[in-house]
Structure formats: C-alpha cells, structure tokens
Scaffold this active site. Structure first.
Site, PDB file in Angstrom:
ATOM      1  N   GLY A  40       2.462   5.518   8.894  1.00 40.37           N
ATOM      2  CA  GLY A  40       1.746   5.258   7.645  1.00 40.37           C
ATOM      3  C   GLY A  40       2.657   5.295   6.434  1.00 40.37           C
ATOM      4  O   GLY A  40       2.288   4.835   5.358  1.00 40.37           O
ATOM      5  N   CYS A  43       2.718   5.191   1.799  1.00 41.57           N
ATOM      6  CA  CYS A  43       1.368   4.773   1.412  1.00 41.57           C
ATOM      7  C   CYS A  43       0.289   5.732   1.917  1.00 41.57           C
ATOM      8  O   CYS A  43      -0.491   6.269   1.137  1.00 41.57           O
ATOM      9  CB  CYS A  43       1.134   3.359   1.949  1.00 41.57           C
ATOM     10  SG  CYS A  43      -0.544   2.794   1.804  1.00 41.57           S
ATOM     11  N   LYS A  52      -5.228   8.350  -4.553  1.00 43.40           N
ATOM     12  CA  LYS A  52      -6.589   7.909  -4.902  1.00 43.40           C
ATOM     13  C   LYS A  52      -7.628   8.965  -4.527  1.00 43.40           C
ATOM     14  O   LYS A  52      -8.660   9.110  -5.191  1.00 43.40           O
ATOM     15  CB  LYS A  52      -6.914   6.567  -4.246  1.00 43.40           C
ATOM     16  CG  LYS A  52      -6.476   5.386  -5.088  1.00 43.40           C
ATOM     17  CD  LYS A  52      -4.999   5.183  -5.085  1.00 43.40           C
ATOM     18  CE  LYS A  52      -4.283   4.954  -6.311  1.00 43.40           C
ATOM     19  NZ  LYS A  52      -2.827   4.801  -6.165  1.00 43.40           N
ATOM     20  N   TYR A 185       2.803   3.563 -13.436  1.00 45.90           N
ATOM     21  CA  TYR A 185       1.465   3.793 -12.901  1.00 45.90           C
ATOM     22  C   TYR A 185       1.361   5.112 -12.129  1.00 45.90           C
ATOM     23  O   TYR A 185       0.332   5.792 -12.188  1.00 45.90           O
ATOM     24  CB  TYR A 185       0.978   2.581 -12.082  1.00 45.90           C
ATOM     25  CG  TYR A 185       1.465   2.528 -10.654  1.00 45.90           C
ATOM     26  CD1 TYR A 185       0.728   3.081  -9.623  1.00 45.90           C
ATOM     27  CD2 TYR A 185       2.672   1.911 -10.319  1.00 45.90           C
ATOM     28  CE1 TYR A 185       1.167   3.028  -8.313  1.00 45.90           C
ATOM     29  CE2 TYR A 185       3.121   1.854  -9.020  1.00 45.90           C
ATOM     30  CZ  TYR A 185       2.366   2.412  -8.012  1.00 45.90           C
ATOM     31  OH  TYR A 185       2.811   2.365  -6.728  1.00 45.90           O
ATOM     32  N   GLU A 205       7.609   9.483 -22.133  1.00 46.50           N
ATOM     33  CA  GLU A 205       8.061   8.153 -21.703  1.00 46.50           C
ATOM     34  C   GLU A 205       9.180   7.688 -22.637  1.00 46.50           C
ATOM     35  O   GLU A 205       9.048   7.740 -23.854  1.00 46.50           O
ATOM     36  CB  GLU A 205       6.871   7.170 -21.749  1.00 46.50           C
ATOM     37  CG  GLU A 205       7.226   5.704 -21.639  1.00 46.50           C
ATOM     38  CD  GLU A 205       7.970   5.328 -20.359  1.00 46.50           C
ATOM     39  OE1 GLU A 205       7.514   5.709 -19.272  1.00 46.50           O
ATOM     40  OE2 GLU A 205       9.021   4.666 -20.468  1.00 46.50           O
ATOM     41  N   ALA A 267       8.317  11.154 -12.513  1.00 45.18           N
ATOM     42  CA  ALA A 267       7.828   9.906 -11.895  1.00 45.18           C
ATOM     43  C   ALA A 267       8.502   8.741 -12.618  1.00 45.18           C
ATOM     44  O   ALA A 267       7.875   8.029 -13.391  1.00 45.18           O
ATOM     45  CB  ALA A 267       6.303   9.834 -12.011  1.00 45.18           C
ATOM     46  N   ARG A 270      11.017   4.485  -8.037  1.00 47.69           N
ATOM     47  CA  ARG A 270      11.309   4.701  -6.616  1.00 47.69           C
ATOM     48  C   ARG A 270      12.607   3.992  -6.261  1.00 47.69           C
ATOM     49  O   ARG A 270      12.906   2.934  -6.794  1.00 47.69           O
ATOM     50  CB  ARG A 270      10.158   4.181  -5.748  1.00 47.69           C
ATOM     51  CG  ARG A 270       8.846   4.766  -6.182  1.00 47.69           C
ATOM     52  CD  ARG A 270       7.927   5.327  -5.175  1.00 47.69           C
ATOM     53  NE  ARG A 270       8.185   5.367  -3.803  1.00 47.69           N
ATOM     54  CZ  ARG A 270       8.151   6.516  -3.100  1.00 47.69           C
ATOM     55  NH1 ARG A 270       7.943   7.662  -3.697  1.00 47.69           N
ATOM     56  NH2 ARG A 270       8.331   6.492  -1.792  1.00 47.69           N
ATOM     57  N   ASP A 309       9.391  -2.076   0.437  1.00 45.42           N
ATOM     58  CA  ASP A 309      10.034  -1.510  -0.755  1.00 45.42           C
ATOM     59  C   ASP A 309      11.556  -1.640  -0.729  1.00 45.42           C
ATOM     60  O   ASP A 309      12.186  -1.752  -1.783  1.00 45.42           O
ATOM     61  CB  ASP A 309       9.682  -0.021  -0.893  1.00 45.42           C
ATOM     62  CG  ASP A 309       8.269   0.209  -1.419  1.00 45.42           C
ATOM     63  OD1 ASP A 309       7.511  -0.767  -1.527  1.00 45.42           O
ATOM     64  OD2 ASP A 309       7.939   1.370  -1.713  1.00 45.42           O
ATOM     65  N   HIS A 441     -25.942 -11.049  -9.952  1.00 47.64           N
ATOM     66  CA  HIS A 441     -26.394 -10.231 -11.083  1.00 47.64           C
ATOM     67  C   HIS A 441     -27.139  -9.013 -10.552  1.00 47.64           C
ATOM     68  O   HIS A 441     -27.913  -9.153  -9.611  1.00 47.64           O
ATOM     69  CB  HIS A 441     -27.324 -11.055 -11.974  1.00 47.64           C
ATOM     70  CG  HIS A 441     -27.907 -10.260 -13.103  1.00 47.64           C
ATOM     71  ND1 HIS A 441     -27.167  -9.931 -14.211  1.00 47.64           N
ATOM     72  CD2 HIS A 441     -29.139  -9.713 -13.263  1.00 47.64           C
ATOM     73  CE1 HIS A 441     -27.916  -9.222 -15.043  1.00 47.64           C
ATOM     74  NE2 HIS A 441     -29.118  -9.072 -14.488  1.00 47.64           N
TER      75      HIS A 441
HETATM   76  C1  LIG Z   1       2.172   8.378  -5.551  1.00 47.58           C
HETATM   77  C2  LIG Z   1       2.237   6.935  -5.092  1.00 47.58           C
HETATM   78  C3  LIG Z   1       1.138   6.123  -5.257  1.00 47.58           C
HETATM   79  C4  LIG Z   1       1.166   4.808  -4.831  1.00 47.58           C
HETATM   80  N1  LIG Z   1       0.057   4.047  -5.013  1.00 47.58           N
HETATM   81  C5  LIG Z   1       0.064   2.769  -4.585  1.00 47.58           C
HETATM   82  C6  LIG Z   1      -1.101   1.969  -4.714  1.00 47.58           C
HETATM   83  O1  LIG Z   1      -2.142   2.411  -5.213  1.00 47.58           O
HETATM   84  N2  LIG Z   1      -1.049   0.701  -4.254  1.00 47.58           N
HETATM   85  C7  LIG Z   1       0.090   0.181  -3.684  1.00 47.58           C
HETATM   86  O2  LIG Z   1       0.083  -0.982  -3.279  1.00 47.58           O
HETATM   87  N3  LIG Z   1       1.199   0.915  -3.563  1.00 47.58           N
HETATM   88  C8  LIG Z   1       1.219   2.192  -3.983  1.00 47.58           C
HETATM   89  N4  LIG Z   1       2.334   2.956  -3.814  1.00 47.58           N
HETATM   90  C9  LIG Z   1       3.531   2.317  -3.240  1.00 47.58           C
HETATM   91  C10 LIG Z   1       3.431   2.211  -1.705  1.00 47.58           C
HETATM   92  O3  LIG Z   1       3.258   3.491  -1.164  1.00 47.58           O
HETATM   93  C11 LIG Z   1       4.684   1.553  -1.162  1.00 47.58           C
HETATM   94  O4  LIG Z   1       4.873   0.307  -1.798  1.00 47.58           O
HETATM   95  C12 LIG Z   1       4.580   1.315   0.338  1.00 47.58           C
HETATM   96  O5  LIG Z   1       4.360   2.507   1.034  1.00 47.58           O
HETATM   97  C13 LIG Z   1       5.856   0.640   0.853  1.00 47.58           C
HETATM   98  O6  LIG Z   1       5.766   0.418   2.203  1.00 47.58           O
HETATM   99  P1  LIG Z   1       7.063   0.285   3.117  1.00 47.58           P
HETATM  100  O7  LIG Z   1       6.557   0.020   4.500  1.00 47.58           O
HETATM  101  O8  LIG Z   1       8.017  -0.659   2.524  1.00 47.58           O
HETATM  102  O9  LIG Z   1       7.793   1.691   3.057  1.00 47.58           O
HETATM  103  P2  LIG Z   1       7.325   3.206   3.189  1.00 47.58           P
HETATM  104  O10 LIG Z   1       5.874   3.360   3.032  1.00 47.58           O
HETATM  105  O11 LIG Z   1       8.234   3.963   2.310  1.00 47.58           O
HETATM  106  O12 LIG Z   1       7.653   3.536   4.701  1.00 47.58           O
HETATM  107  C14 LIG Z   1       8.941   3.572   5.196  1.00 47.58           C
HETATM  108  C15 LIG Z   1       8.953   4.429   6.462  1.00 47.58           C
HETATM  109  O13 LIG Z   1      10.221   4.309   7.084  1.00 47.58           O
HETATM  110  C16 LIG Z   1      10.571   5.560   7.645  1.00 47.58           C
HETATM  111  N5  LIG Z   1      12.022   5.584   7.813  1.00 47.58           N
HETATM  112  C17 LIG Z   1      12.968   5.496   6.850  1.00 47.58           C
HETATM  113  N6  LIG Z   1      14.200   5.520   7.397  1.00 47.58           N
HETATM  114  C18 LIG Z   1      14.022   5.631   8.747  1.00 47.58           C
HETATM  115  C19 LIG Z   1      14.908   5.707   9.853  1.00 47.58           C
HETATM  116  N7  LIG Z   1      16.227   5.675   9.704  1.00 47.58           N
HETATM  117  N8  LIG Z   1      14.381   5.816  11.088  1.00 47.58           N
HETATM  118  C20 LIG Z   1      13.037   5.846  11.264  1.00 47.58           C
HETATM  119  N9  LIG Z   1      12.152   5.764  10.253  1.00 47.58           N
HETATM  120  C21 LIG Z   1      12.639   5.667   9.017  1.00 47.58           C
HETATM  121  C22 LIG Z   1      10.065   6.561   6.615  1.00 47.58           C
HETATM  122  O14 LIG Z   1       9.876   7.839   7.175  1.00 47.58           O
HETATM  123  C23 LIG Z   1       8.753   5.916   6.171  1.00 47.58           C
HETATM  124  O15 LIG Z   1       7.658   6.387   6.917  1.00 47.58           O
HETATM  125  C24 LIG Z   1       2.337   4.288  -4.221  1.00 47.58           C
HETATM  126  C25 LIG Z   1       3.450   5.094  -4.034  1.00 47.58           C
HETATM  127  C26 LIG Z   1       3.412   6.409  -4.452  1.00 47.58           C
HETATM  128  C27 LIG Z   1       4.618   7.271  -4.239  1.00 47.58           C
END
Ligand SMILES: Cc1cc2nc3c(=O)[nH]c(=O)nc-3n(C[C@H](O)[C@H](O)[C@H](O)COP(=O)(O)OP(=O)(O)OC[C@H]3O[C@@H](n4cnc5c(N)ncnc54)[C@H](O)[C@@H]3O)c2cc1C
Length: 462
Positions: A40, A43, A52, A185, A205, A267, A270, A309, A441
């Site tokens: 997961g 996210c 949320k 945000y 900020e 904050a 990232r 990301d 509506h």
């Molecule tokens: C507080 C907060 C609120 C947010 N709210 C929102 C929102 O409302 N809506 C929205 O769209 N986005 C939101 N985001 C952003 C969202 O969480 C990220 O954009 C999203 O999780 C990115 O997904 P990802 O799969 O790229 O990476 P990530 O979710 O970062 O997942 C990457 C995974 O890779 C794993 N990993 C890393 N390196 C290795 C390795 N060498 N071997 C094995 N596993 C590894 C990590 O453990 C992690 O689980 C929020 C982020 C935060 C911090």
C-alpha cells in the site's frame, strides 16, 4: 540464496507498484512484487488514507465543540470528550483493512509477493533480503516503483518533537501547540485537522501565500476558515530552529518570532526515493532528482520501467496507479501512452479545493481568449441544506470553440465533483455539452452545470 525467475519484477508495493503487479497478473504475466515495508506504500499507510481519516475525525470533533450548526437544526449536545488514542486505533484499522485487501488482490491475480528490501544488481536482476533470507530474482522486465519520502530541512531534522507527516499521523495525543512548516496541501490538511482537534496551530510558509500552487481566488475561502479556527498563518516567513516549546521564525518583516510549538510538523515536500538500493548501478537518465521516463514510462534502459512519485510531479496516488496499469498493459503487448488530458489535484482542506486542467490565467497564456463561468454555492440549494454554502465552481473554456480547458472548485465536499470535471476534460467536452447534460437536483454538481451556463452567458439560478 534462493533463485526465482519471472517475467515482471515490480519493486515497491505502493499504489504505483501494486496496481502494476495486479494488472500484470491479470494479464497472465508471471509477476513478482517486492515490498520493503507494508503493502500500500505511502498512500495507504502514511498518506492519503490515514490523513483523510484524521480529517474526518477532526471534523466530527470540531462539529461537536462548536455546535452552532447543530443549534440551528434544533439539536443540542453536551461537552464532547476526545480519546485520541482510540481515534488513531480507528484510523489504523482502516489502514489494515485496506492493506490486507491489497494482499488479497495480489494473490487473486496470482502475483508472488515478497516482503523484503530489493537491491538492484542490473536491469534484469535484483536480490531481496527479507525474513526468509536472501533471494535472487531474474526478470525480463523491471518496474521501478519505489516512491518518495518526506523531505526535511537542515535546521529541522526529523526526530523527537520535529515530526514528518508520517510521525504526525502516529501521534496518540493531540499536541497543545503545533507549528506547521510548509503550507502545501499536506501541511494545510494536517494543520487544519489538528487545529480542529484542539491544538493551537501556527503555519509557516516561505512563499507569500498558502497553497502556492493554487490561485488566490481558490485559496481565499481556506484563508478565511483558518482565521475562524484561530490558526495563525505566517507567510513569507522562514523557519529557523526549534527549541522545546517554540519554533523560531524569521517573519516577513525581517523580525524574529517564536511560535508556540510543543511539536513542529515539517511538510516541505517529498523527495523521490532513488538511492540506497542499487539504482545508481543502472545507467539511467535522470530528470533532476527523478528517474526520467517517456510517455510509456520507459526509462533510458530497455525493459526497465519507472512509475509513480520517483518519476516526478504531480506526486499523486492516482497518477501512480494510472501509470502502473499502463506499464503492465504495454509489457503485455498493448499500444498505450500516458496522455491524460488532466490529472485532478485535490486539497482536502476546509473547504476542499479541486483543480482539474488549466486555470484562467494559464489557459489564456496557452490558448489566447477564454470564457470563464463561475457559480457560487450560496445559490445552490443542496449546499444550503448541508449548512455549508462557501465556495464556487469555476469553468474555463476556449473562447473560439468552447472546449473546456479547466474546472476548479472550492467548497465543502467538492472532492467528489472531481470525477465529473476530469471526465469533461478527458472527453473533450464543450461548454454546451456540460450545459445540456441534466444534472440531478438537488446536488452540489448543479453548480458545475450552472458554471457552464454562466460561461455561455445565461445562468439560470443567479
Ligand atoms: C500525508 C500525505 C497525504 C497524501 N494525500 C494524498 C491524497 O490525498 N491524494 C493523492 O493522490 N496522493 C496523496 N499523497 C501522495 C501519495 O501518497 C503518493 O503520491 C503515492 O503513495 C505514490 O505512490 P508510489 O507507488 O509512487 O510510491 P509509494 O506510495 O511511496 O510506495 C513506494 C513503496 O516502495 C517501497 N520500496 C522503496 N524502496 C524499496 C526497495 N528497495 N525494495 C522494496 N520496496 C521498496 C516502499 O516501502 C513503499 O511502500 C499523500 C502523501 C502524504 C505523505
């Protein structure tokens, strides 16, 4: 060392990686997913979902503490008591339910999941160190989805009372005072939530406004709500240092100030996770701190793909998921490219902000003359029945052919309107398409309909 082979190896089980793996499995590709921490990713564990949940709990607590709205309905309630440890346990239960669900979906798609940290050996091989020892995995395709982590400031390193968003979401007590550094945000959502839970919040900020990526028309209602909540906002200000009880700030007027802060939440953005697991050993082209990808999410190495990301902005879960799904389909032989007309962005602040496509200024710069239509929620019956009629929907279209270029909104619950806004842009809708669509509506979505009518010069309800 165990040896495994597969067609697709996905590193990272966040929304990008787990969706890539599920789709890959669904398409019959032999797939392995490696996750170092918890399925997961950010996210589900420390991002979208837990934040949320906290916002929902904070809204409920605040509603009871400030019962003006209830009184108007003829309701009266006694003084509320908050057991915040229980709130966090409730939030954690949602996270567990969802992350277990991801595990079940991967299993259903016949994906092999390994918990452990992957180290890249070359473009087709990685080793995984986990509970069950070391495993060497060889794959035809490598999908990189390692995500991002909170960025810290040199003067405010995480630890103790200096919190990342991840730490803030784990607190089991509401701090008496909280300074939030960064009014993007994440800082704004968590700052407002903690203010509603009873903390004295100060937001610091460096740029001249909060939510700097959104235009002032959209952020004004949030600025007003911050004042109502008693949140102090210092813009154009720089956080200098933290000492027990206070965050020292260089304010916009150049004077130094101390903001009350039992805790400081940093904050400020990232950072892509691109080091510490052998990525450097691949000869990948980078775009600044991010892995460079083309419109197919292909990196500069054949059969090495990158999503989410780690590939740059917008760092949003739904972008990561869309990329993950697409990459799996490309590996399976489909002709696909990432050509989304717009990626919706939402701030779950109070009120919420939705941005899809171009703002009026950006649209003018890109396309020349535009038509803009506004419709305020104060003229929307459903908003009145929900006791929150702050905000508006704003539509922007080309002046020549009326093709919609952007839809923005601010107001309570507008996040749920984002799907209609995105669909309009994705389908290439014109103002007339929105205007001729019958909107139910009484709903908030009628404000979207009316914004299109307003842009055409004949709104009905204002
Ligand atoms: C507080 C907060 C609120 C947010 N709210 C929102 C929102 O409302 N809506 C929205 O769209 N986005 C939101 N985001 C952003 C969202 O969480 C990220 O954009 C999203 O999780 C990115 O997904 P990802 O799969 O790229 O990476 P990530 O979710 O970062 O997942 C990457 C995974 O890779 C794993 N990993 C890393 N390196 C290795 C390795 N060498 N071997 C094995 N596993 C590894 C990590 O453990 C992690 O689980 C929020 C982020 C935060 C911090």
């Amino acid at each position: 060392m165990n040896e495994l082979r597969c067609k697709v190896l996905v590193i990272g089980g966040g929304p990008g990686g787990y969706v890539a793996a599920i789709r890959s499995g669904q398409l019959g590709l032999d797939t392995i997913l490696v996750e170092a921490n918890k399925l997961g990713g950010a996210c589900l564990n420390v991002g979208c979902i837990p934040s949320k949940a906290l916002i929902h709990a904070a809204d409920a607590a605040h509603g009871l503490r400030e019962p003006r709205a209830f009184r108007a309905l003829g309701l009266s309630v006694g003084a509320p008591k908050l057991d915040f440890a229980r709130t966090i346990a409730w939030k954690n239960a949602i996270v567990t339910r969802l992350t277990n669900g991801v595990g079940a979906l991967l299993k259903k798609a016949k994906v092999r999941t390994l918990l452990g940290t992957a180290t890249i050996v070359d473009g087709k091989t990685a080793t995984v160190t986990g509970d069950t020892g070391e495993t060497r995995i060889s794959a035809e395709h490598l999908v990189l989805a390692t995500g991002s982590e909170s960025a810290e400031l040199p003067a405010l390193k995480f630890g103790g009372d200096i919190l990342s968003s991840t730490d803030a979401l784990k607190l089991t007590e509401v701090p008496r005072s909280l300074a939030v550094v960064g009014a993007g945000y994440i800082g704004m959502e968590l700052g407002m939530a903690f203010a509603k839970l009873g903390a004295k919040v100060t937001i610091v900020e460096a740029l001249p406004k909060i939510l700097p990526l959104y235009d002032s028309e959209l952020t004004q209602p949030v600025v007003r709500r911050l004042a109502e909540l008693g949140v102090e906002t210092l813009v154009g200000a720089r956080a200098l240092s933290f000492a027990k009880g206070a965050l020292h700030v260089a304010a916009a007027d150049g004077k130094e100030r101390a903001a009350p802060a039992d805790k400081a939440l940093v904050a400020v953005g990232r950072r892509a996770r691109t080091s510490g697991f052998g990525l450097e050993s691949l000869d990948l082209t980078m775009s600044g701190p991010f892995v460079h990808i083309d419109e197919k999410c292909a990196t500069s190495m054949r059969n090495v793909w990158a999503i989410g990301d780690m590939t740059g902005e917008p760092m949003l879960a739904h972008r990561a998921m869309a990329q993950g799904e697409m990459v799996a389909e490309i590996i399976a032989g489909s002709k696909r490219a990432f050509d989304a007309k717009a990626i919706p962005a939402i701030c779950f602040t109070d009120p919420e902000i939705v941005a899809v496509g171009l703002s009026p200024d950006a649209a003018k710069a890109a396309h020349g003359e535009v038509r803009v239509g506004h419709f305020p929620f104060r003229a929307n019956g459903r908003a009145m029945t929900l006791q929150d009629d702050e905000g508006f929907v704003r539509i922007t279209a080309r002046a020549d052919n009326h093709v919609v270029l952007g839809v923005h909104a601010v107001g309570a619950g507008v996040s749920e309107l984002s799907a209609a806004f995105s669909l309009a842009l994705e389908m290439g809708a014109r103002l007339e398409d929105v205007a001729l669509t019958i909107h139910a509506h009484p709903t908030l979505s009628e404000a979207f309909h009316e914004s299109a009518l307003a842009a055409l010069g004949h709104p009905l309800h204002i």
